[in-house]
Design an enzyme around this catalytic site. Structure first.
Site, PDB file in Angstrom:
ATOM      1  N   ASN A   1       0.813  -1.132  -0.038  1.00 53.51           N
ATOM      2  CA  ASN A   1      -0.054  -0.052  -0.075  1.00 53.51           C
ATOM      3  C   ASN A   1       0.790   1.241   0.008  1.00 53.51           C
ATOM      4  OD1 ASN A   1      -2.117  -1.618   0.173  1.00 53.51           O
ATOM      5  ND2 ASN A   1      -2.266  -1.532   2.388  1.00 53.51           N
ATOM      6  N   VAL A   2       0.411   2.199  -0.480  1.00 54.66           N
ATOM      7  CA  VAL A   2       1.034   3.736  -0.726  1.00 54.66           C
ATOM      8  C   VAL A   2       0.438   4.601   0.254  1.00 54.66           C
ATOM      9  CG1 VAL A   2       2.020   3.067  -2.734  1.00 54.66           C
ATOM     10  CG2 VAL A   2      -0.188   4.354  -2.830  1.00 54.66           C
ATOM     11  N   ASP A   3      -0.594   4.219   0.879  1.00 53.87           N
ATOM     12  CA  ASP A   3      -1.605   5.148   1.737  1.00 53.87           C
ATOM     13  C   ASP A   3      -1.068   5.640   3.107  1.00 53.87           C
ATOM     14  OD1 ASP A   3      -1.995   2.917   3.590  1.00 53.87           O
ATOM     15  OD2 ASP A   3      -3.443   2.343   2.547  1.00 53.87           O
TER      16      ASP A   3
ATOM     17  N   HIS B   1       6.415  -0.257  -2.317  1.00 52.15           N
ATOM     18  CA  HIS B   1       5.743   0.541  -3.588  1.00 52.15           C
ATOM     19  C   HIS B   1       5.756   2.061  -3.401  1.00 52.15           C
ATOM     20  CE1 HIS B   1       3.198  -3.121  -5.189  1.00 52.15           C
ATOM     21  NE2 HIS B   1       4.585  -3.318  -5.498  1.00 52.15           N
TER      22      HIS B   1
ATOM     23  N   CYS C   1      14.406  26.191 -10.302  1.00 56.88           N
ATOM     24  CA  CYS C   1      14.076  24.785 -10.682  1.00 56.88           C
ATOM     25  C   CYS C   1      12.900  24.768 -11.696  1.00 56.88           C
ATOM     26  CB  CYS C   1      14.026  23.785  -9.602  1.00 56.88           C
ATOM     27  SG  CYS C   1      13.990  22.059  -9.915  1.00 56.88           S
TER      28      CYS C   1
ATOM     29  N   GLY D   1      -5.014  -9.226   3.685  1.00 57.43           N
ATOM     30  CA  GLY D   1      -5.439  -8.427   2.572  1.00 57.43           C
ATOM     31  C   GLY D   1      -4.908  -8.050   1.382  1.00 57.43           C
ATOM     32  N   THR D   2      -4.164  -9.331   0.713  1.00 53.71           N
ATOM     33  CA  THR D   2      -3.512  -9.195  -0.489  1.00 53.71           C
ATOM     34  C   THR D   2      -3.511 -10.454  -1.284  1.00 53.71           C
ATOM     35  OG1 THR D   2      -1.229  -9.199  -1.485  1.00 53.71           O
ATOM     36  CG2 THR D   2      -1.320  -9.988   0.767  1.00 53.71           C
TER      37      THR D   2
ATOM     38  N   ASN E   1      -8.148 -13.156   4.901  1.00 55.86           N
ATOM     39  CA  ASN E   1      -8.479 -12.506   3.434  1.00 55.86           C
ATOM     40  C   ASN E   1      -9.922 -13.252   3.448  1.00 55.86           C
ATOM     41  OD1 ASN E   1      -8.913 -12.013   0.615  1.00 55.86           O
ATOM     42  ND2 ASN E   1      -6.904 -12.241   0.272  1.00 55.86           N
ATOM     43  N   PRO E   2     -10.775 -12.256   2.929  1.00 51.91           N
ATOM     44  CA  PRO E   2     -12.172 -13.078   2.738  1.00 51.91           C
ATOM     45  C   PRO E   2     -12.451 -13.940   1.569  1.00 51.91           C
ATOM     46  CG  PRO E   2     -12.413 -10.463   3.260  1.00 51.91           C
ATOM     47  CD  PRO E   2     -10.890 -10.894   3.035  1.00 51.91           C
TER      48      PRO E   2
END
Length: 263
Positions: free
Chosen positions: A113-115, A130, A168, A206-207, A232-233
């Site tokens: 995740n990137v959150d 990530h 810049c 969750g992956t 994980n569901p």
């Protein structure tokens, strides 16, 4: 019957996790679903089954090649993802993992995740493989910053934010790994070093574990006879490999696991 099955699975998972002093949590978009974030295709479900407005797969719009040639397209969808995730807070699963880090000898998180929610929850031993969408960096100079809302950074007429440093003005990019880009060497080195040390337990949360570097920790732990748990569901690439598969959402599963491990 289903509730009894869940309770039995939670108890079994707790019996495996309770004695573990070294634990690796491997997390994906599912852990943040309870924080209101979408589990979108590729970078996450916002575009599940649909192409972007440009008629291209979202993975193409959010690719390194697109950013190099048409950065405004990439930024358009990064900005949209940012709006969808605005105001999200860590949930019980993030907090439970951070609490375990404070209690055990060695607890690491490998997240896709990137959150930034693991950081917000207090996790310090974190491999954000990530990147982090809240970190921004100039593509030319050393300027960087951290933001909570992309609306605050300002976009030019060309649809991209630019470096505010005098002289810049280069394009700014989020510090995330776009599709087609190499994984960060420093993060990989940390991951490999920790895997070499080994873990008493590896927990996938969750992956779907479709990337080899995400599935590998479970595979290595299984080969060494260590505890493996999946939260994980649904069914993933590793569901048939783990000792226990908790078919629950991340927040509910981690809350129940914490309770089951409490004397």
């Amino acid at each position: 019957m289903a509730d009894d099955t869940h309770r039995e699975a939670v108890q079994r998972a707790a019996s495996l996790l309770a004695p573990a002093q070294s634990v690796l949590f491997v997390t994906g978009a599912g852990i943040s679903a309870d924080s209101g974030l979408p589990t979108y295709r590729g970078v996450g479900g916002l575009y599940d089954g649909e192409d972007a407005e440009e008629g291209l797969p979202i993975e193409v719009c959010l690719s390194g090649e697109m950013f190099r040639t048409r950065p405004a397209v990439t930024w358009k969808y990064m900005h949209e993802i940012g709006r969808a995730c605005r105001g999200a807070e860590p949930n019980a699963a993030h907090r439970a993992i951070a609490a375990l880090e404070a209690e055990r000898e060695r607890v690491w998180v490998l997240t896709q995740n990137v959150d930034g929610l693991h950081t917000a929850a207090g996790s310090k031993k974190l491999i954000a493989i990530h990147g982090d969408a809240h970190e921004l960096a100039c593509t030319r100079c050393s300027w960087s910053t951290r933001v909570t809302d992309y609306d605050a950074i300002g976009f030019g007429d060309d649809g991209v934010p630019r470096c505010p440093r005098e002289g810049c003005g280069a394009i700014v990019r989020p510090a995330v790994i776009l599709f087609g880009e190499m994984l960060p060497s420093r993060a990989l080195e940390t991951l490999y070093a920790q895997l070499d040390l080994g873990f008493d337990a590896v927990v996938s949360v969750g992956t779907t574990a479709v990337f080899p570097y995400i599935a590998a920790p479970i595979q290595l732990a299984r080969a060494k006879g260590k505890a493996t748990i999946e939260i994980n569901p649904g069914t993933s690439e590793i569901s048939s490999l783990v000792d226990v598969h908790l078919r629950l959402g991340a927040a509910e599963a981690m809350t129940q696991l914490r309770a089951a491990m409490t004397p």
